[in-house]
Design a protein around this motif. Structure first.
Motif, mmCIF file in Angstrom:
data_model
loop_
_atom_site.group_PDB
_atom_site.id
_atom_site.type_symbol
_atom_site.label_atom_id
_atom_site.label_comp_id
_atom_site.label_asym_id
_atom_site.label_seq_id
_atom_site.Cartn_x
_atom_site.Cartn_y
_atom_site.Cartn_z
ATOM 1 N N HIS A 1 1.005 -1.275 0.029
ATOM 2 C CA HIS A 1 -0.084 0.075 -0.041
ATOM 3 C C HIS A 1 0.893 1.287 0.088
ATOM 4 O O HIS A 1 0.328 2.334 0.047
ATOM 5 N N ASP A 2 2.150 1.194 -0.136
ATOM 6 C CA ASP A 2 2.953 2.342 0.024
ATOM 7 C C ASP A 2 2.885 2.794 -1.643
ATOM 8 O O ASP A 2 3.137 2.301 -2.415
ATOM 9 N N PRO A 3 2.865 4.238 -1.418
ATOM 10 C CA PRO A 3 2.653 4.672 -3.031
ATOM 11 C C PRO A 3 4.053 4.698 -3.581
ATOM 12 O O PRO A 3 4.026 4.955 -4.932
ATOM 13 N N VAL A 4 5.232 4.743 -3.063
ATOM 14 C CA VAL A 4 6.416 5.048 -3.603
ATOM 15 C C VAL A 4 7.224 3.354 -3.461
ATOM 16 O O VAL A 4 7.246 2.789 -2.609
ATOM 17 N N PRO A 5 7.475 2.848 -4.730
ATOM 18 C CA PRO A 5 8.275 1.630 -4.829
ATOM 19 C C PRO A 5 9.370 1.524 -3.891
ATOM 20 O O PRO A 5 10.174 2.465 -3.743
ATOM 21 N N GLY A 6 9.553 0.755 -3.053
ATOM 22 C CA GLY A 6 10.578 0.473 -1.983
ATOM 23 C C GLY A 6 11.679 -0.808 -2.324
ATOM 24 O O GLY A 6 11.582 -1.031 -3.549
ATOM 25 N N THR A 7 12.489 -1.001 -1.497
ATOM 26 C CA THR A 7 13.717 -1.978 -1.587
ATOM 27 C C THR A 7 13.436 -3.144 -0.747
ATOM 28 O O THR A 7 13.219 -2.646 0.442
ATOM 29 N N ILE A 8 13.611 -4.084 -0.912
ATOM 30 C CA ILE A 8 13.822 -5.516 -0.115
ATOM 31 C C ILE A 8 15.103 -6.082 0.051
ATOM 32 O O ILE A 8 15.568 -6.187 -1.080
ATOM 33 N N VAL A 9 15.411 -6.066 1.150
ATOM 34 C CA VAL A 9 17.019 -6.488 1.256
ATOM 35 C C VAL A 9 17.111 -8.093 1.797
ATOM 36 O O VAL A 9 16.586 -8.077 3.051
ATOM 37 N N LEU A 10 17.241 -8.985 1.412
ATOM 38 C CA LEU A 10 17.353 -10.504 1.669
ATOM 39 C C LEU A 10 18.627 -10.582 2.175
ATOM 40 O O LEU A 10 19.825 -10.425 1.448
ATOM 41 N N MET A 11 18.854 -11.063 3.580
ATOM 42 C CA MET A 11 19.934 -11.339 4.284
ATOM 43 C C MET A 11 19.896 -12.993 4.354
ATOM 44 O O MET A 11 19.119 -13.317 5.400
ATOM 45 N N SER A 12 20.724 -13.529 3.731
ATOM 46 C CA SER A 12 20.363 -15.050 3.972
ATOM 47 C C SER A 12 21.617 -16.025 3.528
ATOM 48 O O SER A 12 22.680 -15.268 2.816
ATOM 49 N N ASP A 13 21.565 -17.015 4.128
ATOM 50 C CA ASP A 13 22.951 -17.868 3.644
ATOM 51 C C ASP A 13 22.366 -19.132 2.584
ATOM 52 O O ASP A 13 23.308 -19.923 2.123
ATOM 53 N N ALA B 1 9.832 -12.785 -7.083
ATOM 54 C CA ALA B 1 10.818 -11.585 -7.217
ATOM 55 C C ALA B 1 10.667 -11.186 -8.775
ATOM 56 O O ALA B 1 10.715 -9.875 -8.757
ATOM 57 N N LYS B 2 10.455 -11.887 -9.610
ATOM 58 C CA LYS B 2 10.150 -11.226 -10.979
ATOM 59 C C LYS B 2 8.796 -10.467 -11.081
ATOM 60 O O LYS B 2 8.690 -9.575 -11.678
ATOM 61 N N ARG B 3 7.539 -10.953 -10.265
ATOM 62 C CA ARG B 3 6.665 -10.201 -10.186
ATOM 63 C C ARG B 3 6.390 -8.944 -9.310
ATOM 64 O O ARG B 3 5.645 -8.062 -9.374
ATOM 65 N N SER B 4 7.507 -8.914 -8.605
ATOM 66 C CA SER B 4 7.563 -7.758 -7.248
ATOM 67 C C SER B 4 7.747 -6.260 -7.824
ATOM 68 O O SER B 4 8.408 -6.124 -8.955
ATOM 69 N N ARG B 5 6.940 -5.562 -7.408
ATOM 70 C CA ARG B 5 6.726 -4.084 -7.830
ATOM 71 C C ARG B 5 8.104 -3.438 -6.989
ATOM 72 O O ARG B 5 8.520 -2.214 -7.603
ATOM 73 N N GLN B 6 8.468 -4.096 -6.162
ATOM 74 C CA GLN B 6 9.864 -3.689 -5.414
ATOM 75 C C GLN B 6 11.133 -3.863 -5.822
ATOM 76 O O GLN B 6 11.166 -4.974 -6.748
ATOM 77 N N GLN B 7 11.988 -3.464 -5.344
ATOM 78 C CA GLN B 7 13.580 -3.765 -6.013
ATOM 79 C C GLN B 7 13.945 -4.921 -4.908
ATOM 80 O O GLN B 7 14.005 -4.595 -3.628
ATOM 81 N N VAL B 8 14.267 -6.081 -5.347
ATOM 82 C CA VAL B 8 15.124 -6.956 -4.352
ATOM 83 C C VAL B 8 16.440 -7.325 -4.437
ATOM 84 O O VAL B 8 16.835 -7.202 -5.749
ATOM 85 N N LEU B 9 17.236 -7.096 -3.331
ATOM 86 C CA LEU B 9 18.663 -7.218 -3.128
ATOM 87 C C LEU B 9 18.814 -8.335 -2.352
ATOM 88 O O LEU B 9 18.196 -8.660 -1.522
ATOM 89 N N TRP B 10 19.975 -8.796 -2.424
ATOM 90 C CA TRP B 10 20.434 -10.098 -1.855
ATOM 91 C C TRP B 10 21.820 -10.024 -1.272
ATOM 92 O O TRP B 10 22.972 -9.983 -2.170
ATOM 93 N N LEU B 11 21.899 -10.045 -0.075
ATOM 94 C CA LEU B 11 23.196 -10.235 0.662
ATOM 95 C C LEU B 11 23.377 -11.526 1.224
ATOM 96 O O LEU B 11 22.667 -11.982 2.302
ATOM 97 N N ALA B 12 24.537 -12.274 0.424
ATOM 98 C CA ALA B 12 24.642 -13.570 1.064
ATOM 99 C C ALA B 12 25.491 -13.482 2.114
ATOM 100 O O ALA B 12 26.432 -12.875 2.301
#
Length: 537
Positions: free
Chosen positions: A190-202, A216-227
């Motif tokens: 419901h946020d009007p501005v697209p945000g960022t999702i940061v995944l921290m996972s091993d 992830a492909k359908r996401s309106r947000q940007q998805v980043l991954w920190l391994a």
């Protein structure tokens, strides 16, 4: 400094009317002070030149000309001339960032000191600190995903719950990153501005890899991954720092499959980076988030124009120096006397709260300055905006005043802070009602739901403790009379003291999260079973 004339405009053009006044001021002044003009219709012109004292020589530049020029320059500066845009700093943007943190048992591996999980939790705090008050949320996942902190600009919320996070608070072990991504998506839906999702996972469970890629492909947000982890893996350690052993007495290890992570990230088109000991990973996330923000929904974002009118203050000051020339000095004595009279008048004659600073800043600006410097009591006195005034009173510990201020407002935030004020005033029953009202107005205000659950727990638990303490302090005679039903038991619910409130907030977040996660996990299982029962084979 080049000027783009096609983009040149004034932010506050109404001030330009003063330029017209400045242009007319010397003309009007000269007409009123033209001796020849006043006597020209009475005395013959050839005689008038001999009768006027002072001859025909006149100074070209007069004080009125300087005054008019100062007014014109000040009007141009106040009108806000601009011709270039600037992006607002990231901390002033409303784009949220949600961190999805894995709490699987493998995150206790010690290949990254002290453990993968502890390093990841430190990175969460580093990101929140680097964003300087921008909204940051936290979601955790193992076999299921759960919200810890919704997007908030208060880093203390993260600092409260982060130390309590461990695999032991999760209902069961697992690496369902798809569930974590779905929870973050729901949080930002419901946020009007697209945000960022940061995944921290091993890593990621192969059974959920396809679901993660599709989400992830359908996401309106940007998805980043920190391994998090190293190719060699590491031994698992418990909460006490001791090495975990299996049933055969061998040290348990946490694996890290870098190739599998890279394949999933490439398939999902998710930028991937390794968690580092320095701050390069945090800067990488911030750069990616800022770039995404610059590119996303550009047509919906309001342009921010850079003001350049302040440069006109320099010639304005130089012209002001001319006011000290002989014959040009401005007579300030009437102004000073008027100010002294106003200052010495009794309170009913002028506003008691008036100060010299009011000439340069509004009351709300003064209150904001005191608020940012931690002087909440003075901030509450200066604020005129009721929401900010109530918040300053709340921060200053004036819960009665905050309750009174918020009671006159409408909205979910006002009801939420009314609940907080009532909680500090030990009126937990009405606090629950205030949180309920906030949730009716804004069902997505998860902070109100969390605080309401805490209030209900505090109302239930201390009642039993207070009754036990009351029974211990009673004499044997009173106990005997109660036993014979000669004394009626009071129906009043004892209210927990302030130290109980603080203990519940500061020492039990792990237990609180564990209970909530178990309840949410059980509800999800029940809903899944109900949905399955409704399907036809």
């Amino acid at each position: 400094m080049s000027i783009d004339l096609t983009a040149f405009h004034f932010l506050r053009p109404l001030w330009l009317w003063l330029v017209l006044f400045a242009a007319l001021l010397p003309i009007v002044w000269r007409r009123r002070h033209d001796v020849r003009g006043r006597w020209r219709g009475i005395i013959e012109p050839h005689l008038l030149e001999h009768l006027v004292v002072g001859g025909t020589s006149q100074r070209r530049l007069k004080p009125v000309d300087t005054l008019a020029l100062c007014i014109a320059l000040a009007a141009l500066s106040a009108a806000g001339p601009t011709w270039r845009q600037e992006r607002p700093p990231f901390d002033q943007d409303k784009a949220p960032l949600v961190i999805v943190l894995e709490l699987a048992n493998s995150m206790n591996a010690g290949d990254i000191a002290p453990t993968r999980l502890e390093r990841a939790k430190q990175k969460v705090l580093d990101l929140a600190a680097a964003r300087k008050g921008a909204r940051t949320g936290l979601v955790v996942f193992s076999s299921s995903a759960h919200l810890v902190v919704p997007p908030t600009d208060d880093p203390e919320m993260l600092e409260l719950y982060l130390p309590a996070l461990s695999p032991s608070v999760m209902p069961s072990d697992g690496k369902n990153a798809a569930a974590g991504l779905a929870a973050a998506e729901a949080l930002l839906a419901h946020d009007p501005v697209p945000g960022t999702i940061v995944l921290m996972s091993d890593g990621i469970d192969p059974d959920h890899a396809d679901a993660f890629v599709q989400a992830a492909k359908r996401s309106r947000q940007q998805v980043l991954w920190l391994a998090v982890g190293t190719p060699d893996g590491g031994t698992l350690r418990g909460p006490d720092g001791q090495v975990q052993l299996d049933s055969h007495g061998n040290a348990r290890t946490g694996e890290f499959d870098a190739d599998a992570i890279r394949r999933v990230a490439d398939a999902a088109d998710v930028p991937l980076a390794s968690m580092r000991s320095d701050g390069d990973d945090v800067r990488w996330v911030l750069h990616r988030a800022q770039t995404w923000l610059d590119a996303a929904d550009e047509d919906k974002r309001e342009p921010r124009w850079r003001e350049d009118g302040y440069w006109l203050v320099v010639p304005l000051i130089l012209l002001g120096v001319l006011g000290f020339r002989r014959g040009w000095t401005v007579k300030w004595l009437p102004v000073v006397l008027a100010a002294c009279v106003l200052q010495g008048m009794p309170a009913p004659a002028h506003a008691a709260s008036w100060k010299w600073i009011d000439l340069f800043a509004t009351h709300d600006q003064q209150g904001r300055w005191y608020f940012e410097h931690g002087d909440y009591a003075k901030a509450a006195q200066r604020f005129e905006d009721p929401m900010w005034k109530g918040f300053a009173q709340y921060q200053a510990g004036d819960y009665e005043g905050a309750l009174s201020t918020f009671s006159g407002l409408r909205g979910a935030q006002a009801s939420f802070y009314m609940g907080n004020a009532l909680a500090h005033l030990e009126d937990y029953t009405n606090a629950v009602r205030a949180y309920d009202n906030a949730l009716k107005l804004d069902p997505h205000l998860t902070e109100a739901a969390h605080n309401r659950d805490l209030m209900r727990q505090l109302l239930a638990k201390p009642k039993q403790e207070a009754q036990q303490d009351e029974e211990d302090e009673e004499s044997d005679d009173v106990k005997m009379r109660k036993k014979h039903s000669q004394i009626e038991r009071s129906t009043l619910i004892p209210v927990p003291s302030e130290d109980v409130w603080m203990r519940a907030l500061n020492t039990s977040p792990a237990q609180f999260l564990k209970q909530r996660f178990e309840q949410e996990s059980g509800a999800d299982v029940g809903n899944s079973a109900a949905n399955g029962a409704g399907r036809t084979p």
